[in-house]
Design a protein around this motif. Sequence first.
Motif, short mmCIF file in Angstrom:
data_model
loop_
_atom_site.label_atom_id
_atom_site.label_comp_id
_atom_site.label_asym_id
_atom_site.label_seq_id
_atom_site.Cartn_x
_atom_site.Cartn_y
_atom_site.Cartn_z
N GLU A 128 -5.48 2.77 8.30
CA GLU A 128 -4.76 1.52 8.01
C GLU A 128 -5.66 0.47 7.34
O GLU A 128 -6.88 0.46 7.53
CB GLU A 128 -4.16 0.97 9.30
N TRP A 130 -6.79 -3.63 6.07
CA TRP A 130 -7.10 -4.91 6.71
C TRP A 130 -6.11 -6.02 6.38
O TRP A 130 -6.12 -7.06 7.02
CB TRP A 130 -8.49 -5.37 6.26
N ARG A 139 3.75 -0.95 12.63
CA ARG A 139 4.61 -0.13 11.78
C ARG A 139 4.48 1.37 12.09
O ARG A 139 5.37 2.15 11.81
CB ARG A 139 4.22 -0.38 10.31
N LYS A 154 -7.67 5.06 12.53
CA LYS A 154 -8.85 4.46 11.90
C LYS A 154 -8.40 3.19 11.20
O LYS A 154 -7.64 3.25 10.22
CB LYS A 154 -9.45 5.42 10.85
N GLY A 157 -12.74 -1.15 7.95
CA GLY A 157 -14.07 -1.53 8.43
C GLY A 157 -14.27 -3.01 8.68
O GLY A 157 -15.13 -3.38 9.47
N HIS A 187 -15.61 7.54 6.62
CA HIS A 187 -14.68 8.32 5.78
C HIS A 187 -14.91 9.81 6.00
O HIS A 187 -13.96 10.60 6.05
CB HIS A 187 -14.89 7.98 4.30
N GLY A 206 -3.08 2.15 2.15
CA GLY A 206 -4.32 1.69 1.52
C GLY A 206 -4.28 1.90 0.02
O GLY A 206 -3.20 1.94 -0.59
N SER A 207 -5.44 2.02 -0.56
CA SER A 207 -5.55 2.13 -2.02
C SER A 207 -5.16 3.53 -2.50
O SER A 207 -5.11 4.49 -1.71
CB SER A 207 -6.98 1.84 -2.43
N LEU A 229 0.78 3.14 -0.60
CA LEU A 229 -0.39 2.79 -1.41
C LEU A 229 -0.18 1.47 -2.17
O LEU A 229 0.64 0.65 -1.77
CB LEU A 229 -0.73 3.95 -2.34
N GLY A 230 -0.91 1.28 -3.22
CA GLY A 230 -0.91 -0.01 -3.91
C GLY A 230 0.36 -0.25 -4.72
O GLY A 230 1.27 0.57 -4.76
N CYS A 262 0.41 -5.58 -0.77
CA CYS A 262 0.71 -4.43 -1.65
C CYS A 262 1.89 -4.73 -2.55
O CYS A 262 1.88 -4.42 -3.73
CB CYS A 262 0.96 -3.19 -0.81
N GLU A 359 -4.12 -2.89 -10.36
CA GLU A 359 -3.60 -3.80 -9.33
C GLU A 359 -4.60 -4.95 -9.14
O GLU A 359 -5.80 -4.70 -8.97
CB GLU A 359 -3.44 -3.02 -8.02
P1 NAP Z 1 -8.66 0.98 1.13
O1 NAP Z 1 -10.01 0.67 0.71
O2 NAP Z 1 -8.01 2.20 0.61
O3 NAP Z 1 -8.69 1.02 2.73
C1 NAP Z 1 -7.56 1.33 3.50
C2 NAP Z 1 -8.00 2.18 4.69
O4 NAP Z 1 -8.40 3.46 4.20
C3 NAP Z 1 -9.21 1.61 5.42
O5 NAP Z 1 -9.10 1.94 6.79
C4 NAP Z 1 -10.37 2.37 4.79
O6 NAP Z 1 -11.51 2.42 5.60
C5 NAP Z 1 -9.75 3.73 4.61
N1 NAP Z 1 -10.35 4.55 3.57
C6 NAP Z 1 -10.62 4.21 2.30
N2 NAP Z 1 -11.09 5.28 1.62
C7 NAP Z 1 -11.11 6.31 2.50
C8 NAP Z 1 -11.50 7.68 2.40
N3 NAP Z 1 -11.95 8.20 1.27
N4 NAP Z 1 -11.39 8.45 3.51
C9 NAP Z 1 -10.93 7.93 4.66
N5 NAP Z 1 -10.52 6.65 4.82
C10 NAP Z 1 -10.62 5.85 3.74
O7 NAP Z 1 -7.66 -0.19 0.83
P2 NAP Z 1 -7.88 -1.71 1.12
O8 NAP Z 1 -8.64 -2.28 0.01
O9 NAP Z 1 -8.38 -1.91 2.49
O10 NAP Z 1 -6.35 -2.22 1.12
C11 NAP Z 1 -5.75 -2.64 -0.01
C12 NAP Z 1 -4.90 -1.55 -0.63
O11 NAP Z 1 -3.89 -1.14 0.30
C13 NAP Z 1 -4.18 -2.11 -1.81
O12 NAP Z 1 -4.15 -1.17 -2.84
C14 NAP Z 1 -2.77 -2.35 -1.26
O13 NAP Z 1 -1.81 -2.41 -2.24
C15 NAP Z 1 -2.62 -1.21 -0.32
N6 NAP Z 1 -1.58 -1.49 0.68
C16 NAP Z 1 -0.40 -0.79 0.62
C17 NAP Z 1 0.62 -1.07 1.52
C18 NAP Z 1 1.94 -0.32 1.46
O14 NAP Z 1 2.68 -0.37 2.44
N7 NAP Z 1 2.27 0.37 0.37
C19 NAP Z 1 0.45 -2.04 2.50
C20 NAP Z 1 -0.77 -2.73 2.55
C21 NAP Z 1 -1.77 -2.43 1.63
P3 NAP Z 1 -12.76 1.46 5.33
O15 NAP Z 1 -12.27 0.07 5.47
O16 NAP Z 1 -13.72 1.85 6.40
O17 NAP Z 1 -13.25 1.77 3.95
#
Ligand code: NAP
Length: 460
Positions: A128, A130, A139, A154, A157, A187, A206-207, A229-230, A262, A359
């Motif tokens: 999830e 931040w 959710r 998880k 961070g 990760h 996440g991303s 995702l994004g 997002c 994005e």
């Molecule tokens: P992120 O860097 O992808 O991080 C999201 C989660 O994934 C964190 O817990 C992160 O851990 C983990 N993570 C990242 N890369 C990983 C990998 N290779 N293996 C395992 N875990 C991994 O995204 P963010 O920057 O925190 O959040 C922003 C993104 O989320 C934006 O693109 C946004 O649009 C999207 N988002 C989408 C929704 C939706 O419902 N569609 C809702 C909210 C946000 P660490 O923090 O430890 O790196």
Amino acid sequence: MTYQSTNPFNGKLVEGFDEINAGEYETKLAAAQTCFETWRHKSYAERAVIIAKASKLLHDQADTFAKIMTSEMGKRIGEARGEVEFSSRILAYYAENAERFLAPVKLNPTVGEAHMESSPIGVIFGVEPWNFPYYQLARIAGPHLMAGNTLVVKHAGIVPQCALAFEKLLLDAGAPVGLYTNLFISHHQADKVVDDPRIKGVCLTGSVAAGQSIAARAGKNLKVSSMELGGSDAFIVLDDADLDLTIPWAVWGRMYNTGQTCCAAKRFIVVDSIADKFIERFQAALGALKAGDPMDEKTTLGPLSSEAALVQLLKQVETAVANGAKLLMGGKRVDRAGSYMQPSILTDIKPGNPAFRDEFFGPVALFFRVKDEDAAIALANDSDFGLGGSVWTKDVARGKRIASKVETGMMFINNIDWSDAELPFGGIKDSGYGRELGDMGIQQFVNKKLVRVATMKAPA
Ligand code: NAP
């Protein structure tokens, strides 16, 4: 330490946490599996007692939960309280409705009788982000725990205190050990969790990069997954839009959560005949926002979640300008302590400019002027993302027609009130797959089993 709680208002490190070791990992996974073996047999009413209690505790302690969030990722306190209350409602919603959503469904075969029944599948792994530190957890916890699964999660961070607060919330509500478990893991360790045979499903928000990595791993293991995702949502303003309504929503849509949502409005696509009026008023409204302490109710512009997020956004703006975009306002960090970005508007973004596809996760609006409705739809669809979008018009029938033509998972007409416990949330294309919330959100990680009764002549 991978898990660090740093206040983006002043850059102060509040607390750091180590990743768990192999022994701790094994204890936690074993507890989640053992818990599943009893939790799966509990009635919906028994499960609801705990989830409803968690909802109530969250509501009762909203201020405490909100302050942890604000000091950890900078969300303005009013928005933080709103998120806590909404998370509480999501838990209550699934406590009330899970049994109805998962009731057997009668089918009508040509011979005999049949039904579909739903049963839990095991331990689910959640990853999830931040930006909504409790809402994202609610959710998944509301639906998947009520369905009879258990969860290991998880969190991001930068929000370890929120992660621990939510885990404690469930324990305080009477959850057995192993029902909901926070994992401080890297990760690399996350990949191992996906591989673990005790894990039966994986959900990530996440991303795109994180989604690609975890979804690939889940696919390799033939495990069911959902990806939220994004996005780069279009905010389509038609010639007949009511600007008195549209402008405040445009500001809210881009600036809520300091633009780190997002499904925030990110691409403002405005029909030429109304574009000058729109941009003049939009710019003035953004210019009126004042940076301040996110703990202060009166603050209208909070910090970004971290210094790293600010640096990345500044770089994206710089790259956009280097590739021909014009900066109508902002584009710099705010001249004060903390990770603050000026509200910004980029124009003249042509295909080929990275900004056209990327994005922007913060207070940067991309402005596009188009000749008519068809051009607006074409531009809205010229995106790798497909999360949400909105249409602004006095003609609701016209708005609905356009909404049907935009290729996203969600469309809003004259509002961008994105999320409601009852409404399925999710996207298509690079925005992912699967849905959270609503009835659909509880169907993701259950076995849909066909049972048929029919006495037929034995085959010859
Ligand atoms: P992120 O860097 O992808 O991080 C999201 C989660 O994934 C964190 O817990 C992160 O851990 C983990 N993570 C990242 N890369 C990983 C990998 N290779 N293996 C395992 N875990 C991994 O995204 P963010 O920057 O925190 O959040 C922003 C993104 O989320 C934006 O693109 C946004 O649009 C999207 N988002 C989408 C929704 C939706 O419902 N569609 C809702 C909210 C946000 P660490 O923090 O430890 O790196």
